[in-house]
Design a protein around this motif. Sequence first.
Motif, PDB file in Angstrom:
ATOM      1  N   LYS A  26     -26.515 -15.740 -46.223  1.00  0.00           N
ATOM      2  CA  LYS A  26     -27.971 -15.913 -45.921  1.00  0.00           C
ATOM      3  C   LYS A  26     -28.574 -16.396 -44.600  1.00  0.00           C
ATOM      4  O   LYS A  26     -29.426 -16.073 -43.781  1.00  0.00           O
ATOM      5  N   GLY A  29     -27.816 -14.100 -41.659  1.00  0.00           N
ATOM      6  CA  GLY A  29     -28.915 -13.129 -41.752  1.00  0.00           C
ATOM      7  C   GLY A  29     -29.869 -13.242 -40.768  1.00  0.00           C
ATOM      8  O   GLY A  29     -30.647 -12.339 -40.360  1.00  0.00           O
ATOM      9  N   GLY A  30     -30.352 -14.554 -40.514  1.00  0.00           N
ATOM     10  CA  GLY A  30     -31.530 -14.900 -40.009  1.00  0.00           C
ATOM     11  C   GLY A  30     -32.774 -14.658 -40.653  1.00  0.00           C
ATOM     12  O   GLY A  30     -34.056 -14.813 -39.742  1.00  0.00           O
ATOM     13  N   GLU A  31     -33.040 -14.252 -41.630  1.00  0.00           N
ATOM     14  CA  GLU A  31     -34.329 -13.723 -42.384  1.00  0.00           C
ATOM     15  C   GLU A  31     -34.774 -14.959 -43.134  1.00  0.00           C
ATOM     16  O   GLU A  31     -35.702 -14.701 -43.801  1.00  0.00           O
ATOM     17  N   VAL A  32     -34.087 -16.092 -43.286  1.00  0.00           N
ATOM     18  CA  VAL A  32     -34.702 -17.134 -44.285  1.00  0.00           C
ATOM     19  C   VAL A  32     -35.651 -18.118 -43.399  1.00  0.00           C
ATOM     20  O   VAL A  32     -35.280 -18.612 -42.245  1.00  0.00           O
ATOM     21  N   PRO A  33     -36.770 -18.249 -43.770  1.00  0.00           N
ATOM     22  CA  PRO A  33     -37.732 -19.300 -43.407  1.00  0.00           C
ATOM     23  C   PRO A  33     -36.840 -20.672 -42.995  1.00  0.00           C
ATOM     24  O   PRO A  33     -36.076 -20.992 -43.703  1.00  0.00           O
ATOM     25  N   SER A  37     -34.084 -22.455 -44.690  1.00  0.00           N
ATOM     26  CA  SER A  37     -32.658 -22.840 -43.984  1.00  0.00           C
ATOM     27  C   SER A  37     -32.217 -24.162 -44.178  1.00  0.00           C
ATOM     28  O   SER A  37     -31.278 -24.362 -44.251  1.00  0.00           O
TER      29      SER A  37
END
Length: 85
Positions: A26, A29-33, A37
């Motif tokens: 996760k 992926g770099g798409e977690v706020p 994070s």
Amino acid sequence: MSEDNSDIADLSFEDALRALEDIVRKLEGGEVPLDSSIVLYERGEKLRQHCQARLDAAQLKIEQIIAGADGQAAGTRPFDSEAGH
């Protein structure tokens, strides 16, 4: 926050490792706020510590077989990771 991590102590090594791997995926992926994070990172660190503690406990249980003069097993002794160095 502590409520989210209270279950870690009850996890098996394998389950904790899978949860840690999921967190890493996760985060990578770099798409977690950002706020999420930080929470994921903190949980990941607790999971890592749990896994390390389980590995350390397992290492203490490892025993080496002591061979007698006739080459047969004469007993065991606790594992000593420093003995081979």
